[in-house]
Design an enzyme around this catalytic site. Structure first.
Site, PDB file in Angstrom:
ATOM      1  N   HIS A 193     -29.495-106.101 -74.701  1.00 48.39           N
ATOM      2  CA  HIS A 193     -29.865-104.331 -74.840  1.00 48.39           C
ATOM      3  C   HIS A 193     -27.611-104.400 -74.186  1.00 48.39           C
ATOM      4  O   HIS A 193     -27.259-103.282 -74.695  1.00 48.39           O
ATOM      5  CB  HIS A 193     -30.253-104.645 -73.253  1.00 48.39           C
ATOM      6  CG  HIS A 193     -30.472-102.595 -72.932  1.00 48.39           C
ATOM      7  ND1 HIS A 193     -32.339-102.462 -72.323  1.00 48.39           N
ATOM      8  CD2 HIS A 193     -29.953-102.384 -71.669  1.00 48.39           C
ATOM      9  CE1 HIS A 193     -31.291-100.951 -72.533  1.00 48.39           C
ATOM     10  NE2 HIS A 193     -30.328-101.360 -71.572  1.00 48.39           N
ATOM     11  N   GLU A 194     -27.378-104.888 -73.298  1.00 51.20           N
ATOM     12  CA  GLU A 194     -26.108-104.781 -72.718  1.00 51.20           C
ATOM     13  C   GLU A 194     -25.145-105.049 -73.867  1.00 51.20           C
ATOM     14  O   GLU A 194     -24.710-104.204 -74.805  1.00 51.20           O
ATOM     15  CB  GLU A 194     -26.122-105.419 -71.807  1.00 51.20           C
ATOM     16  CG  GLU A 194     -26.625-105.356 -70.338  1.00 51.20           C
ATOM     17  CD  GLU A 194     -26.839-104.567 -70.171  1.00 51.20           C
ATOM     18  OE1 GLU A 194     -25.260-103.442 -70.303  1.00 51.20           O
ATOM     19  OE2 GLU A 194     -27.829-104.165 -69.102  1.00 51.20           O
ATOM     20  N   HIS A 203     -29.541 -95.058 -74.946  1.00 47.28           N
ATOM     21  CA  HIS A 203     -31.034 -95.443 -74.254  1.00 47.28           C
ATOM     22  C   HIS A 203     -31.883 -94.623 -75.675  1.00 47.28           C
ATOM     23  O   HIS A 203     -32.438 -93.903 -75.338  1.00 47.28           O
ATOM     24  CB  HIS A 203     -31.209 -95.281 -72.989  1.00 47.28           C
ATOM     25  CG  HIS A 203     -31.221 -96.402 -72.399  1.00 47.28           C
ATOM     26  ND1 HIS A 203     -30.087 -96.161 -71.000  1.00 47.28           N
ATOM     27  CD2 HIS A 203     -30.884 -97.525 -72.120  1.00 47.28           C
ATOM     28  CE1 HIS A 203     -29.514 -96.464 -70.448  1.00 47.28           C
ATOM     29  NE2 HIS A 203     -30.041 -98.079 -71.229  1.00 47.28           N
TER      30      HIS A 203
END
EC number: 3.4.24.-
Length: 797
Positions: A193-194, A203
């Site tokens: 995700h990061e 997002h």
């Protein structure tokens, strides 16, 4: 309805599966001033977002990258290949502060490399010794966040860092902050995700069209900034609808203020955190980075994929990469990729109830336990001591119970559950543990080049040229051997060494130099390494000069003897600070630096680093000295010229070597004889011809530049060498006029100057003619006769 999947979001941390453990993600947003300005211009509320200032980035690298953005809006830029024809390079390393998660991070990044198509994601144990000028360093920062897009030098003062180089990486790298409180123990989702934020991905739950799919309740969140919708203008059209299982989506209870869901599907269903990057996530990045850049990847094809046979929670049939079929982790809504779309090779034989002999739960493999059943159904023992059991008293549910309560002997604790009365655990919750699938060898009939390797896929095959060959796999040609280092065609910096390789070359900065970080590849832009200053001139607290004078303890020490009284600068270990003390005492007059490694390396308002002694020439009688100066290096003790030439202080100045009159080329000398009068300027020497017989020389001048001694040239290209009384060259004579240009009965009246001979036609029989009607000219430099005017008509006498 607009179908969007967006890029370029702020970086927010993931959340734990335990809904009671939530982090204040809204305060962990990191965006640049440029990105913030663009979003606010679109009317977006950035309350709670953290905006990164220039101090958190490398200013020079930022300016360099500002000019390299490829239509990405107000972000610093996309990641790029470091070599021509190579893949997009995202190397990474793990800082010592987070070393206990190294293997997990390496596994998560390896999966990204497997699914992102045109990317290479290499692990570097020592980034400073490699050729990558861009990359990611994972650091224990107390929470989980990343910067939007590529931001060279981003460090955010994590662990007190003042530069990303404090983490042992090049200046062009950037940091990602991680923390064990972000659910890092169970799956790779947070790491991926990061990292996707660092690639520029927004997002999923902040899409402009998200309200068509989910119901957001703002009063239930402690971080509304984490759920702000992005403007349409900041999103790219990627032809994909909202995906609840995206690794970039928050779960329903993420950032919950009161334990109630922050968002639910419009159908009322719960949104769960994604376990890993989805096929849709991966294909969209392939589209953005690979397919949309044909100049970099002209032959790119998407990774092989097929359609799932069921729809997800929002009624969309998704794709699944064939490389993920039968990998033990369901990708399709009903887990059909784990046994329906392909025949999977299960690692254990089936149980007596015809259930999977082993199942996957998160990162754990759980094996059928023949010695223990519960509630009349089979159970599974997992590698970490946990277990999977069915209980009728908890809503007829399958539970993943903790190690302390498996086997069940009393009270039970569990980490996840699913209501299901089936005889076996549902494969959507705990998939069969498998090892690939039975597949046809599609390479049995292929059209790959003889110098290529065929790799069989699910329904097709791929051809890849072998080492030392290039092409599309169907046609491969030998890469010729070229030594760029020897032939000088490399792009290494002048202060770097070049090492030839089979298909290119590597550059490395020489000793005493380091990479500036302005290039993504090392050795392309080298700057001098910072050296400590041994002689310092102070303006505060006193005007004085301090000179290095040995050590105090194991730290450097300076003494100052030209101030109001003797001082010394030394390190106080108790406070970790350098002070200016009275010599031989602990009475201090100024705090110098709270840094044990301080050495006056940087400029400051209170002191100036003295590298040399400089002396200027002053002529007697105040004649001009032309700002001539010399320097003596404190380091070597050698005197050198700083600037200017040695002044003569009124004395006659001899000609510069190579620019004397005797060196003037013969082609500039008059056939009638001439001398020269010369004047010397700051850059050249100009000489004017003077005829020996005092006849006019038409101010003919030649000049010699000091930067090119011995090379004379005319000051004016049109000027001609003067004859100085000598007879001109016997060319362009009227007797040489071609017969086809000379009418019968014509005689010529000619006039000659130093450039050309012009002849006007007259009639020998005395007939009157308009003399402007026909004339010829011959330029000496061409020695060719022609009509003075092209349209002039020949006369008749």
């Amino acid at each position: 309805m607009r179908i969007l999947q967006g890029f370029f979001a702020a970086a927010l941390g993931r959340v734990a599966e335990d809904k009671s453990v939530q982090k204040d993600l809204g305060n962990d947003i990191r965006i640049t001033k440029e990105t913030a300005a663009a979003l606010e211009l679109q009317g977006m509320d950035l309350t709670g977002w953290k905006i990164v200032g220039n101090k958190d980035l490398d200013k020079k690298l930022k300016q360099k990258l500002d000019g390299e953005t490829r239509g990405l809006g107000s972000v610093y830029g996309m990641w790029q290949p470091i070599v021509s024809g190579g893949k997009v390079s995202v190397p990474f390393t793990v800082h010592s502060s987070y070393a206990h998660r190294t293997e997990q991070i390496k596994a998560a990044m390896a999966e990204l490399e497997d699914v992102l198509g045109c990317f290479e994601v290499p692990w570097l144990e020592n980034p400073l010794s490699d050729v990558y000028g861009q990359g990611i360093v994972f650091v224990a920062g107390g929470s989980c966040y990343s910067l939007l897009g590529r931001g060279p030098g981003f460090h955010d003062n994590i662990l007190g860092a003042t530069s990303v180089t404090d983490f042992g990486v090049p200046a062009g790298w950037q940091a990602i902050s991680l923390d064990d409180g972000c659910n890092l123990s169970s799956n790779p989702s947070t790491i991926q995700h990061e990292t996707l934020h660092a690639l520029g991905v927004f997002h999923e739950h902040s899409r402009p069209d998200r309200d068509d799919y989910i119901n957001y309740v703002q009063e239930n969140t402690n971080a509304p900034g984490s759920w702000t919708k992005y403007p349409n203008s900041q999103w790219h059209q990627m032809w994909s609808s909202y995906e609840p299982r995206s690794v970039m989506s928050y779960g329903s209870f993420a950032t919950s203020l009161n334990g109630n869901p922050v968002a639910l599907l419009n159908s009322g269903g719960e949104i769960f955190d994604g376990d890993r990057i989805t096929t849709e996530d991966a294909l969209q990045i392939q589209w953005m980075y690979c397919k949309q850049q044909p100049s970099l990847f002209p032959d790119f094809e998407y990774s092989e994929n097929i359609m799932c046979s069921s729809q997800d929670e929002v009624g969309v049939t998704r794709k699944v990469l064939t490389s993920r079929l039968c990998d033990g982790t369901p990708d399709c809504p009903n887990a059909e990729d784990e046994g329906v779309l392909a025949t999977c090779n299960e690692i254990e034989p089936r149980t007596p109830n015809n259930c999977c002999g082993a199942v996957k739960k998160g990162s754990q493999t759980c094996t059928y336990n023949p010695d223990y059943s519960f509630s009349g159904k089979e159970t599974y023992a997992c590698e970490d001591g946990t277990g999977i059991v069915f209980v009728s008293w908890a809503g007829n549910s399958w539970l993943h119970v903790v190690a302390e309560t498996y086997p069940i002997t009393g009270s039970v604790s569990w980490t996840s559950s699913i209501e299901d009365t089936g005889i076996c655990p549902p494969t959507t919750w705990a998939a069969c543990a498998v090892d690939g699938y039975d597949a046809t060898d599609n390479c049995e009939t292929n059209d790959c080049d003889t110098n290529a390797t065929c790799e069989s896929g699910f329904e097709s095959f791929t051809c890849t040229c072998n080492e030392d060959y290039e092409g599309d796999g169907r046609t491969c040609t030998f890469i010729p051997i070229v030594d760029e280092c020897a032939e000088g065609s490399h792009q290494c910096d002048e202060n770097a060494s070049c090492t030839d390789t089979r298909t290119g070359y590597n550059c490395a900065c020489n000793s005493g130099f380091k990479d500036s970080g302005l290039q993504t590849t090392n050795g392309r832009d080298c700057i001098a390494e910072t050296t400590c200053c041994d002689r310092v001139e102070f303006t505060f607290p006193y005007a004085q000069t301090c000179v290095i004078d040995g050590t105090f303890g194991d730290k450097k020490r300076w003494t100052c003897n030209d101030g109001p009284e003797p001082f010394e600068i030394k390190y106080h270990a108790g406070t970790g600070t350098y002070y200016m003390f009275e010599l031989g005492t602990w009475t201090y007059h100024a705090v110098i630096a709270a840094d044990p490694d301080f050495c006056f390396a940087d400029a400051d308002s209170d002191y100036t680093c003295l590298e040399y002694e400089e002396c200027k020439v002053i002529c007697e009688g105040k004649s001009k000295a032309e700002k001539y100066a010399v320097r003596c290096s404190f380091d070597t003790g050698d005197w050198t010229e700083k600037k200017g030439n040695v002044p003569y202080c009124g004395a006659p100045e001899p000609p510069r070597p190579g620019c004397e009159e005797e060196t003037i080329d013969e082609e500039f000398l008059s056939p009638g004889g001439n001398s020269w009068t010369c004047e010397e300027g700051s850059k050249d020497r100009v000489c004017t011809a003077v005829c020996d017989d005092a006849s006019s020389s038409d101010n003919f001048k030649v000049k010699c530049k000091f930067s090119k001694p011995g090379k004379w040239q005319k000051s004016s290209k049109k000027a001609s060498v003067p004859l100085c009384g000598a007879e001109g060259p016997k060319i362009c004579h009227e007797d040489d006029i071609d017969a086809d240009l000379s009418p019968p009965g014509v005689i010529w009246d000619c006039s000659e100057d130093n450039k050309q001979n012009v002849c006007i036609a007259t009639c020998a029989n005395g007939a009157h003619v308009d003399q402007s009607k026909y004339s010829l000219k011959c330029q000496f430099k061409k020695n060719t006769w022609g009509k003075e005017k092209k349209k002039m008509q020949m006369i008749e006498c």
